[in-house]
Design a protein around this motif. Structure first.
Motif, PDB file in Angstrom:
ATOM      1  N   PHE A  13       0.838  -1.199   0.000  1.00 58.58           N
ATOM      2  CA  PHE A  13       0.000   0.000   0.000  1.00 58.58           C
ATOM      3  C   PHE A  13       0.875   1.253   0.000  1.00 58.58           C
ATOM      4  O   PHE A  13       0.679   2.172  -0.813  1.00 58.58           O
ATOM      5  N   VAL A  14       1.860   1.288   0.889  1.00 62.29           N
ATOM      6  CA  VAL A  14       2.729   2.460   1.022  1.00 62.29           C
ATOM      7  C   VAL A  14       3.549   2.710  -0.234  1.00 62.29           C
ATOM      8  O   VAL A  14       3.684   3.857  -0.685  1.00 62.29           O
ATOM      9  N   PHE A  15       4.093   1.646  -0.832  1.00 64.78           N
ATOM     10  CA  PHE A  15       5.052   1.821  -1.924  1.00 64.78           C
ATOM     11  C   PHE A  15       4.449   1.685  -3.318  1.00 64.78           C
ATOM     12  O   PHE A  15       5.151   1.827  -4.313  1.00 64.78           O
ATOM     13  N   HIS A  16       3.146   1.442  -3.401  1.00 64.03           N
ATOM     14  CA  HIS A  16       2.504   1.262  -4.708  1.00 64.03           C
ATOM     15  C   HIS A  16       2.794   2.427  -5.643  1.00 64.03           C
ATOM     16  O   HIS A  16       3.250   2.244  -6.782  1.00 64.03           O
ATOM     17  N   ALA A  17       2.529   3.643  -5.203  1.00 66.89           N
ATOM     18  CA  ALA A  17       2.713   4.806  -6.076  1.00 66.89           C
ATOM     19  C   ALA A  17       4.178   4.997  -6.447  1.00 66.89           C
ATOM     20  O   ALA A  17       4.502   5.309  -7.602  1.00 66.89           O
ATOM     21  N   LEU A  18       5.074   4.785  -5.492  1.00 67.60           N
ATOM     22  CA  LEU A  18       6.503   4.993  -5.743  1.00 67.60           C
ATOM     23  C   LEU A  18       7.026   4.052  -6.820  1.00 67.60           C
ATOM     24  O   LEU A  18       7.752   4.469  -7.720  1.00 67.60           O
ATOM     25  N   VAL A  19       6.651   2.773  -6.750  1.00 65.62           N
ATOM     26  CA  VAL A  19       7.224   1.789  -7.680  1.00 65.62           C
ATOM     27  C   VAL A  19       6.442   1.694  -8.986  1.00 65.62           C
ATOM     28  O   VAL A  19       6.857   0.974  -9.897  1.00 65.62           O
ATOM     29  N   HIS A  20       5.327   2.422  -9.080  1.00 69.78           N
ATOM     30  CA  HIS A  20       4.546   2.433 -10.322  1.00 69.78           C
ATOM     31  C   HIS A  20       4.656   3.767 -11.064  1.00 69.78           C
ATOM     32  O   HIS A  20       3.827   4.074 -11.936  1.00 69.78           O
ATOM     33  N   GLY A  21       5.660   4.549 -10.736  1.00 70.61           N
ATOM     34  CA  GLY A  21       5.911   5.777 -11.475  1.00 70.61           C
ATOM     35  C   GLY A  21       4.889   6.870 -11.257  1.00 70.61           C
ATOM     36  O   GLY A  21       4.714   7.737 -12.120  1.00 70.61           O
ATOM     37  N   LEU A  22       4.222   6.861 -10.103  1.00 71.82           N
ATOM     38  CA  LEU A  22       3.163   7.833  -9.832  1.00 71.82           C
ATOM     39  C   LEU A  22       3.625   8.996  -8.959  1.00 71.82           C
ATOM     40  O   LEU A  22       2.818   9.873  -8.628  1.00 71.82           O
ATOM     41  N   VAL A  23       4.912   8.987  -8.589  1.00 77.28           N
ATOM     42  CA  VAL A  23       5.467  10.060  -7.768  1.00 77.28           C
ATOM     43  C   VAL A  23       6.379  10.912  -8.642  1.00 77.28           C
ATOM     44  O   VAL A  23       7.414  10.436  -9.110  1.00 77.28           O
ATOM     45  N   GLY A  25       9.175  12.988 -10.255  1.00 77.14           N
ATOM     46  CA  GLY A  25      10.588  13.175  -9.953  1.00 77.14           C
ATOM     47  C   GLY A  25      11.304  11.969  -9.413  1.00 77.14           C
ATOM     48  O   GLY A  25      12.537  11.946  -9.362  1.00 77.14           O
ATOM     49  N   ALA A  26      10.561  10.959  -8.980  1.00 79.61           N
ATOM     50  CA  ALA A  26      11.189   9.769  -8.398  1.00 79.61           C
ATOM     51  C   ALA A  26      11.785   8.899  -9.501  1.00 79.61           C
ATOM     52  O   ALA A  26      11.230   8.801 -10.603  1.00 79.61           O
ATOM     53  N   PRO A  27      12.897   8.223  -9.232  1.00 79.99           N
ATOM     54  CA  PRO A  27      13.495   7.319 -10.220  1.00 79.99           C
ATOM     55  C   PRO A  27      12.694   6.025 -10.331  1.00 79.99           C
ATOM     56  O   PRO A  27      11.770   5.783  -9.540  1.00 79.99           O
ATOM     57  N   LYS A  28      13.052   5.189 -11.288  1.00 71.84           N
ATOM     58  CA  LYS A  28      12.448   3.865 -11.387  1.00 71.84           C
ATOM     59  C   LYS A  28      13.026   2.967 -10.305  1.00 71.84           C
ATOM     60  O   LYS A  28      14.209   3.064  -9.982  1.00 71.84           O
ATOM     61  N   PHE A  29      12.174   2.073  -9.781  1.00 75.44           N
ATOM     62  CA  PHE A  29      12.609   1.180  -8.716  1.00 75.44           C
ATOM     63  C   PHE A  29      12.481  -0.282  -9.157  1.00 75.44           C
ATOM     64  O   PHE A  29      11.493  -0.669  -9.782  1.00 75.44           O
ATOM     65  N   ASP A  30      13.499  -1.055  -8.814  1.00 74.77           N
ATOM     66  CA  ASP A  30      13.517  -2.503  -9.027  1.00 74.77           C
ATOM     67  C   ASP A  30      13.186  -3.146  -7.689  1.00 74.77           C
ATOM     68  O   ASP A  30      13.972  -3.058  -6.739  1.00 74.77           O
ATOM     69  N   VAL A  31      12.006  -3.788  -7.588  1.00 74.93           N
ATOM     70  CA  VAL A  31      11.486  -4.264  -6.304  1.00 74.93           C
ATOM     71  C   VAL A  31      11.858  -5.721  -6.044  1.00 74.93           C
ATOM     72  O   VAL A  31      11.702  -6.581  -6.909  1.00 74.93           O
ATOM     73  N   THR A  32      12.322  -5.980  -4.827  1.00 75.11           N
ATOM     74  CA  THR A  32      12.485  -7.334  -4.315  1.00 75.11           C
ATOM     75  C   THR A  32      11.516  -7.502  -3.153  1.00 75.11           C
ATOM     76  O   THR A  32      11.548  -6.714  -2.195  1.00 75.11           O
ATOM     77  N   PHE A  33      10.641  -8.493  -3.244  1.00 76.53           N
ATOM     78  CA  PHE A  33       9.744  -8.809  -2.133  1.00 76.53           C
ATOM     79  C   PHE A  33      10.409  -9.867  -1.265  1.00 76.53           C
ATOM     80  O   PHE A  33      10.834 -10.911  -1.772  1.00 76.53           O
ATOM     81  N   ALA A  34      10.502  -9.598   0.019  1.00 75.37           N
ATOM     82  CA  ALA A  34      11.206 -10.529   0.900  1.00 75.37           C
ATOM     83  C   ALA A  34      10.678 -10.427   2.317  1.00 75.37           C
ATOM     84  O   ALA A  34      10.291  -9.348   2.782  1.00 75.37           O
ATOM     85  N   ASP A  35      10.689 -11.564   3.018  1.00 75.81           N
ATOM     86  CA  ASP A  35      10.322 -11.607   4.426  1.00 75.81           C
ATOM     87  C   ASP A  35      11.324 -10.777   5.225  1.00 75.81           C
ATOM     88  O   ASP A  35      12.462 -10.557   4.800  1.00 75.81           O
ATOM     89  N   ILE A  36      10.911 -10.327   6.400  1.00 73.85           N
ATOM     90  CA  ILE A  36      11.727  -9.421   7.199  1.00 73.85           C
ATOM     91  C   ILE A  36      13.060 -10.037   7.576  1.00 73.85           C
ATOM     92  O   ILE A  36      14.085  -9.346   7.655  1.00 73.85           O
ATOM     93  N   GLU A 217      -6.670   2.659  -6.075  1.00 73.39           N
ATOM     94  CA  GLU A 217      -5.655   2.416  -7.096  1.00 73.39           C
ATOM     95  C   GLU A 217      -4.676   1.318  -6.699  1.00 73.39           C
ATOM     96  O   GLU A 217      -4.161   0.598  -7.549  1.00 73.39           O
ATOM     97  N   SER A 218      -4.387   1.197  -5.422  1.00 68.84           N
ATOM     98  CA  SER A 218      -3.414   0.203  -4.971  1.00 68.84           C
ATOM     99  C   SER A 218      -4.041  -1.140  -4.618  1.00 68.84           C
ATOM    100  O   SER A 218      -3.333  -2.106  -4.344  1.00 68.84           O
ATOM    101  N   ARG A 219      -5.381  -1.224  -4.643  1.00 67.74           N
ATOM    102  CA  ARG A 219      -6.048  -2.420  -4.130  1.00 67.74           C
ATOM    103  C   ARG A 219      -5.625  -3.691  -4.862  1.00 67.74           C
ATOM    104  O   ARG A 219      -5.320  -4.712  -4.241  1.00 67.74           O
TER     105      ARG A 219
END
Length: 279
Positions: A13-23, A25-36, A217-219
């Motif tokens: 929810f928090v990072f949806h906009a950031l990693v989908h180019g909706l912020v 000026g922000a650069p593109k992000f390469d996401v890794t999903f991982a347990d804590i 949008e993030s749902r």
């Protein structure tokens, strides 16, 4: 830019906009999903991602290379980890039940485990027995099936543990809040110190604000990464863990972090913290 966070509803929810180019000026992000447990480890690697979500308990080990960002993390009230046992194991919520028992925890350097160690030192005579590190989604089934005596759980387990036939022994968040009067620091967002930290914090804050302003949008993104959760459980997870401290830690947030890590350091559970590196 590489970023690593969990597939849990609050992070997606928090990072949806950031990693989908909706912020803007922000650069593109390469996401890794991982347990804590994995992200805590990645933060110690020389070639770790530029931005990560880790446990606050892991922060003392990585502060020389990573800075704590004031936005995007998980800190709050009524959202702490739980210690669960199998129904029928005990008719009371007596902490001494754990003396010499096998307890599963989600990460050796998790905030949950740090809180558990602080609590157990005061409440479990002679200490617990064996500590078993286990992915958080495997803990409740293991308790249910009798593979371990108790489990320390986080995230959506707060809402789903009754369906596994489990008993709440202690809410460590409630214990911490009663003991200190402070909110609970759970997950931190960190970034390599070589980056433009002010811009990065601003982009993440914009992503949080975009998510609040446009929740629909993030749902799909949230639910696609939490397929085992009913939509209402995912939403309850977001409502609990994404709060004012996610937008900005503020003095209360930093105070809670300093209290947790200071107490843990005094007990020898984490390295001494150079407080000048925290803010």
């Amino acid at each position: 830019m590489k970023i690593a966070f969990s597939p849990c509803p609050n992070d997606t929810f928090v990072f949806h906009a950031l990693v989908h180019g909706l912020v803007p000026g922000a650069p593109k992000f390469d996401v890794t999903f991982a347990d804590i447990d994995i992200t805590n480890s990645l933060a110690t690697k020389p070639n770790g991602p530029e931005v990560l979500k880790i446990s606050y308990a892991a922060l003392p080990w990585v502060l020389s290379n990573y800075a704590l960002l004031p936005t995007g993390g998980a800190l709050g009230r009524g959202c702490g980890p739980l210690v669960l046992t199998k129904n029928g194991l005990s008719d009371t919520n007596d902490p001494s039940l754990l003396s010499g028992r096998r307890v599963a925890v989600p990460s050796e350097r998790s905030t949950a485990y740090l809180l558990f160690r602080l609590w157990a030192a005061q409440n479990v005579p002679g200490g617990v027995g064996e500590i078993v590190i286990m992915p958080f989604n495997e803990i409740m089934p293991a308790v249910r099936d009798g593979l371990i005596d108790a489990g320390l759980v986080i995230h959506e387990a707060r809402f789903t543990y009754p369906s596994y036939g489990l008993n709440l022994l202690v809410d460590l968040g409630s214990w911490w809040e009663t003991d200190t009067g402070l909110p609970i620091p759970l997950g931190a967002i960190i970034a390599k110190r070589s980056l433009d930290l002010n811009s990065l914090a601003g982009w993440i804050r914009s992503s949080v604000e975009y998510a609040w302003a446009n929740p629909e949008e993030s749902r799909g993104y949230v639910l696609s990464h939490s397929q085992e959760l009913a939509p209402e459980v995912a939403q309850a997870h977001i409502d609990l863990y994404v709060n004012k401290f996610t937008a900005d830690l503020g003095e209360a947030g930093y105070g809670a972090i300093e209290a947790l890590l200071g107490r843990a350091s005094d007990e020898g559970l984490v390295p001494k913290v150079d407080w000048s590196l925290l803010r």
